[in-house]
Scaffold this motif. Structure first.
Motif, PDB file in Angstrom:
ATOM      1  N   THR A   1       0.847  -1.193   0.000  1.00 49.47           N
ATOM      2  CA  THR A   1       0.000   0.000   0.000  1.00 49.47           C
ATOM      3  C   THR A   1       0.882   1.242   0.000  1.00 49.47           C
ATOM      4  N   ILE A   2       0.662   2.111  -0.978  1.00 51.56           N
ATOM      5  CA  ILE A   2       1.434   3.348  -1.114  1.00 51.56           C
ATOM      6  C   ILE A   2       0.484   4.517  -0.900  1.00 51.56           C
ATOM      7  N   GLN A   3       0.769   5.323   0.085  1.00 51.75           N
ATOM      8  CA  GLN A   3      -0.036   6.509   0.360  1.00 51.75           C
ATOM      9  C   GLN A   3       0.779   7.745   0.022  1.00 51.75           C
ATOM     10  N   GLY A   4       0.198   8.610  -0.786  1.00 53.70           N
ATOM     11  CA  GLY A   4       0.914   9.802  -1.209  1.00 53.70           C
ATOM     12  C   GLY A   4      -0.031  10.945  -1.514  1.00 53.70           C
ATOM     13  N   THR A   5       0.551  12.020  -2.011  1.00 51.85           N
ATOM     14  CA  THR A   5      -0.206  13.210  -2.393  1.00 51.85           C
ATOM     15  C   THR A   5       0.236  13.626  -3.780  1.00 51.85           C
TER      16      THR A   5
ATOM     17  N   THR B   1      -2.707   0.455  -4.305  1.00 51.33           N
ATOM     18  CA  THR B   1      -2.564  -0.882  -3.739  1.00 51.33           C
ATOM     19  C   THR B   1      -2.049  -1.826  -4.809  1.00 51.33           C
ATOM     20  N   ILE B   2      -0.948  -2.506  -4.510  1.00 53.90           N
ATOM     21  CA  ILE B   2      -0.365  -3.496  -5.427  1.00 53.90           C
ATOM     22  C   ILE B   2      -0.454  -4.859  -4.754  1.00 53.90           C
ATOM     23  N   THR B   3      -1.261  -5.756  -5.334  1.00 52.80           N
ATOM     24  CA  THR B   3      -1.412  -7.113  -4.821  1.00 52.80           C
ATOM     25  C   THR B   3      -0.623  -8.069  -5.695  1.00 52.80           C
ATOM     26  N   VAL B   4       0.266  -8.826  -5.091  1.00 46.76           N
ATOM     27  CA  VAL B   4       1.084  -9.779  -5.836  1.00 46.76           C
ATOM     28  C   VAL B   4       0.248 -11.020  -6.125  1.00 46.76           C
ATOM     29  N   THR B   5       0.186 -11.433  -7.387  1.00 48.32           N
ATOM     30  CA  THR B   5      -0.532 -12.633  -7.792  1.00 48.32           C
ATOM     31  C   THR B   5       0.454 -13.643  -8.361  1.00 48.32           C
ATOM     32  N   TYR B   6      -0.043 -14.802  -8.749  1.00 58.82           N
ATOM     33  CA  TYR B   6       0.835 -15.813  -9.334  1.00 58.82           C
ATOM     34  C   TYR B   6       1.258 -15.437 -10.751  1.00 58.82           C
ATOM     35  N   THR B   7       0.548 -14.524 -11.373  1.00 59.20           N
ATOM     36  CA  THR B   7       0.883 -14.147 -12.754  1.00 59.20           C
ATOM     37  C   THR B   7       1.445 -12.742 -12.866  1.00 59.20           C
ATOM     38  N   GLY B   8       1.511 -11.998 -11.791  1.00 59.89           N
ATOM     39  CA  GLY B   8       2.021 -10.633 -11.862  1.00 59.89           C
ATOM     40  C   GLY B   8       1.514  -9.802 -10.706  1.00 59.89           C
TER      41      GLY B   8
ATOM     42  N   VAL C   1      -3.124  -3.886  -9.669  1.00 62.09           N
ATOM     43  CA  VAL C   1      -2.855  -2.525  -9.214  1.00 62.09           C
ATOM     44  C   VAL C   1      -4.176  -1.765  -9.118  1.00 62.09           C
ATOM     45  N   GLN C   2      -4.437  -1.195  -7.940  1.00 61.30           N
ATOM     46  CA  GLN C   2      -5.667  -0.441  -7.721  1.00 61.30           C
ATOM     47  C   GLN C   2      -5.329   0.980  -7.276  1.00 61.30           C
ATOM     48  N   PHE C   3      -5.884   1.981  -7.970  1.00 59.23           N
ATOM     49  CA  PHE C   3      -5.715   3.392  -7.600  1.00 59.23           C
ATOM     50  C   PHE C   3      -6.974   3.855  -6.893  1.00 59.23           C
ATOM     51  N   ASN C   4      -6.821   4.336  -5.650  1.00 60.72           N
ATOM     52  CA  ASN C   4      -7.967   4.702  -4.807  1.00 60.72           C
ATOM     53  C   ASN C   4      -8.975   3.555  -4.798  1.00 60.72           C
ATOM     54  N   ASN C   5     -10.223   3.842  -5.159  1.00 65.85           N
ATOM     55  CA  ASN C   5     -11.243   2.798  -5.165  1.00 65.85           C
ATOM     56  C   ASN C   5     -11.612   2.355  -6.579  1.00 65.85           C
ATOM     57  N   ASP C   6     -10.738   2.635  -7.535  1.00 63.68           N
ATOM     58  CA  ASP C   6     -11.013   2.228  -8.916  1.00 63.68           C
ATOM     59  C   ASP C   6     -10.946   0.704  -9.049  1.00 63.68           C
ATOM     60  N   VAL C   7     -11.432   0.218 -10.175  1.00 60.73           N
ATOM     61  CA  VAL C   7     -11.353  -1.212 -10.463  1.00 60.73           C
ATOM     62  C   VAL C   7      -9.880  -1.600 -10.643  1.00 60.73           C
ATOM     63  N   PRO C   8      -9.410  -2.672  -9.992  1.00 57.99           N
ATOM     64  CA  PRO C   8      -7.998  -3.078 -10.123  1.00 57.99           C
ATOM     65  C   PRO C   8      -7.648  -3.412 -11.574  1.00 57.99           C
ATOM     66  N   ILE C   9      -6.418  -3.113 -11.948  1.00 58.67           N
ATOM     67  CA  ILE C   9      -5.903  -3.452 -13.270  1.00 58.67           C
ATOM     68  C   ILE C   9      -4.901  -4.587 -13.114  1.00 58.67           C
TER      69      ILE C   9
END
Length: 470
Positions: free
Chosen positions: A44-48, A130-137, A140-148
């Motif tokens: 989790t990266i919090q910034g401005t 938010t960067i979630t590590v998966t088995y394939t890569g 990546v989620q920015f704020n509450n957007d749909v993860p890419i």
């Protein structure tokens, strides 16, 4: 300049300074990961939003793992290059995030993979990535957007650092093992070139085809002695790159003497005969952890007979998948159900009959097809232990067998797998680990079937262990 103009300039600079201070974070933040990132980890990266136009967030792999010419660099006295399996470039003025990567294929240059537009990326506005590590890569989620989803399978296991630069970063946090996926994307798939024989067996059995059971592993001694002259001990099942499921009774003493044992994956010929080198992909690993189920009991019969083995990584990864190596699927709760009389497969290098000694064990992996038995019927067949008067079949066990076909000594810990969707001609349905070879009355008994640990009863425990140990 008039005094009024000076006042306007002063007020403007004061407002800018106040805004800058209120949004001021760290211009550069670096966090190291030891051990390196695993599937299920969440960063989790919090910034401005920066007043500058570009901010960079880079995941760094272990140095040299993607260097295009490390030997030349070493000869020149230069440090090995690191690669970046995920690069996020934050373009604040354009409200845009660029997804890039850098590796040997890109000749150590950033290559654009995806672009995301978001109105939430603005100057002096707080954000969370938010960067979630998966088995394939990575997801990546920015704020509450749909993860890419960012696919980069080859570099997930090597990442040991994150570095954020040219921005206002308040915090970078790592949460280990959150939401570890139960299964890998291609679990349960067999080798593409296998010949699907209609029938075979372990007791009095036939050889398995290369790549037919790529999740089968062998627990072996590293050294043989006069009192333990044979390397093979038990079987097991690869359920992810670094984790093996086996029987608890196989590893009771392994945990205390891990350095004396090893796990071999990708094996067909359970030995060192080079004639099979084209039909297998032997990979050998030391053992990092052995976790026996806390409620395991070995008497009067094995109960809760399940254990997990964590492999020691090599160069930031464990088993490499291919034609002869792959994980088997664990049962998906509420999805995988195999009824009584379902045809399933057993495999192992164990004895072909009850009287075989270890020196007589087959050198090539054996397999057979058996059917699941009704639990209550099996319970009646086995009855109660004559000493304790306790029912020998209890919750956490399943029974399976067929006339003349069974697992035997040396097969313990190995898989009982069932094909999801059932056998369908021409279809590559994934296989699910339904049972773990545990115990039985002799081998291929005409009345009593083999007994296996019921994997469905231990999914929560497996996930709990995997989420805590890295």
């Amino acid at each position: 300049m008039t005094s009024l103009s000076r006042w306007k300039l002063f007020i403007f600079l004061l407002i800018e300074a106040i805004g800058h201070v209120s949004s001021q974070g760290h211009r550069s933040v670096t966090r190291a990961f030891n051990p390196s990132l695993r599937p299920g980890d969440v960063i989790t990266i919090q910034g401005t939003g920066s007043t500058r136009s570009v901010g960079l967030i880079r995941l760094h792999s272990e140095k040299g793992t993607c260097d295009s010419n490390p030997r030349l660099r070493s000869d020149l006295g230069q440090a090995p290059l690191s690669c970046n399996p995920l690069v996020l470039k934050l373009l604040t003025r354009k409200h845009k995030i660029l997804f890039l990567k850098k590796d040997v294929e890109s000749e150590n240059k950033d290559v654009l993979i995806k672009t995301k537009l978001t109105s939430g990326l603005m100057r002096r506005m707080p954000y969370t990535i938010t960067i979630t590590v998966t088995y394939t890569g990575y997801d990546v989620q920015f704020n509450n957007d749909v993860p890419i989803e960012f696919v980069n399978r080859n570099r997930v296991g090597d990442v040991n650092m994150i570095r954020a630069t040219s921005g206002n970063y308040d915090n970078i946090m790592l949460k280990r093992g959150a939401n570890i996926p139960l299964n890998e994307p291609d679990c349960g798939q067999r080798g593409a070139n296998i010949f699907r024989s209609k029938w075979a067996r372990i007791t009095n059995g036939q050889n398995a085809d290369p790549g037919a059971y790529p999740w089968q592993v062998a627990l072996r001694r590293k050294h043989v002695y006069p009192w333990a002259p044979y390397a093979h001990m038990c079987g097991g099942s690869l359920v992810s790159s670094c984790w093996v499921v086996t029987a608890a009774h196989c590893v009771l003493y392994v945990g205390r003497h891990k350095k004396n044992f090893m796990i071999r994956v990708g094996d067909l010929h359970n030995g060192d005969n080079s004639m099979y080198i084209m039909d297998e992909d032997q990979q050998t690993f030391d053992i990092e952890h052995v976790i026996v189920h806390p409620d395991f009991k070995d008497r009067p019969v094995p109960k809760n007979d399940i254990a997990l083995i964590k492999l020691v990584e090599k160069h930031g990864r464990c088993a490499r998948y291919g034609e002869y190596v792959n994980s088997v699927c664990l049962p998906e709760p509420g999805q995988d159900v195999f009824a009584t009389n379902t045809e399933c497969h057993i495999t192992g290098w164990g004895a072909k009959n009850w009287t075989d000694r270890p020196r007589d064990y087959p050198h090539v992996l054996q397999y057979g097809k058996i059917r699941l038995h009704d639990f209550n019927t099996c319970k009646e067949l086995y009855g109660r232990d004559p000493i304790s008067n306790i029912s020998q079949i209890s919750e956490g066990m399943i029974c399976a067998g067929a006339p003349g076909i069974d697992t035997c000594q040396g097969d313990s810990g190995g898989p009982l797998v069932c094909e999801r969707g059932g056998p369908t001609f021409g279809e590559d349905n994934p296989f699910v680990l339904w049972g773990i070879t545990s115990w039985g009355h002799g081998c291929a008994d005409s009345v009593k079937p083999g007994v296996y640990a019921d994997v469905t009863k231990y999914i929560d425990w497996i996930q709990k262990v995997r989420s805590k140990i890295f």
